[in-house]
Design an enzyme around this catalytic site. Structure first.
Site, short mmCIF file in Angstrom:
data_model
loop_
_atom_site.label_atom_id
_atom_site.label_comp_id
_atom_site.label_asym_id
_atom_site.label_seq_id
_atom_site.Cartn_x
_atom_site.Cartn_y
_atom_site.Cartn_z
N THR A 31 87.60 -2.14 -76.86
CA THR A 31 88.23 -1.93 -78.16
C THR A 31 89.64 -2.52 -78.21
O THR A 31 89.98 -3.18 -79.21
CB THR A 31 88.21 -0.44 -78.53
OG1 THR A 31 86.85 0.00 -78.56
CG2 THR A 31 88.86 -0.19 -79.87
N GLU A 39 94.18 -8.80 -84.71
CA GLU A 39 95.57 -9.16 -85.01
C GLU A 39 95.76 -10.67 -84.97
O GLU A 39 96.48 -11.23 -85.79
CB GLU A 39 96.54 -8.46 -84.05
CG GLU A 39 96.73 -7.00 -84.37
CD GLU A 39 98.05 -6.48 -83.86
OE1 GLU A 39 99.02 -6.48 -84.64
OE2 GLU A 39 98.09 -6.07 -82.69
N HIS A 65 85.22 0.35 -84.27
CA HIS A 65 84.46 -0.51 -83.35
C HIS A 65 83.04 0.04 -83.35
O HIS A 65 82.80 1.11 -82.80
CB HIS A 65 85.10 -0.46 -81.96
CG HIS A 65 84.60 -1.51 -81.02
ND1 HIS A 65 85.23 -1.74 -79.82
CD2 HIS A 65 83.58 -2.38 -81.09
CE1 HIS A 65 84.59 -2.72 -79.19
NE2 HIS A 65 83.58 -3.11 -79.95
#
Length: 133
Positions: A31, A39, A65
């Site tokens: 994750t 990002e 996730h």
């Protein structure tokens, strides 16, 4: 506002797994790595909006996730700019591998002057070091 998107293409490696980065024990996409890829996509999405000397920093992320991606799986991560208000940029980011959707998030970034940001934080870091010593 124009529809602006940016996509990054990745392949899960051993170094990207939960077992390797310490966020779990399984050899699947971690994750924290997926968050970094999200990002990266958002940064790419806004890069050409930034003036000389400016950058963006992440300020908020609400992420899910939803599926595991094994080593060797190709993952596509796409960021879409959904709002720009002053210095704040908002994104919807989603990730999918060859089998299914693996995650999505809402993400906010702030536009800052890179040099000023680093100078302000050097001041904070130096105070913290004195406190810890």
């Amino acid at each position: 506002m124009e529809n602006k998107t940016f996509t990054v293409h990745k392949t899960v490696t051993e170094a990207d797994t939960a077992a390797c980065v310490g966020s779990g024990s399984l050899p699947v996409l971690a994750t924290p790595v997926l968050i970094a890829w999200m990002e990266e996509a958002a940064c790419g999405c806004c890069a050409d909006l930034l003036a000389e000397g400016m950058t963006s920093v992440g300020t908020e992320m609400n992420m899910r996730h939803t599926a595991a991606s094994p080593v060797g799986m190709k993952v596509t991560v796409t960021a879409e700019l959904t709002a720009a208000e002053g210095r704040m940029l908002s994104f919807h980011v989603y990730a999918e591998d060859a089998a299914c959707a693996v995650g999505e998030c809402s993400h906010t970034r702030a536009i800052v002057q890179a040099e000023r940001f680093m100078e302000l934080h050097k001041l904070c870091w130096s105070r913290m070091v004195r406190f810890l010593v």
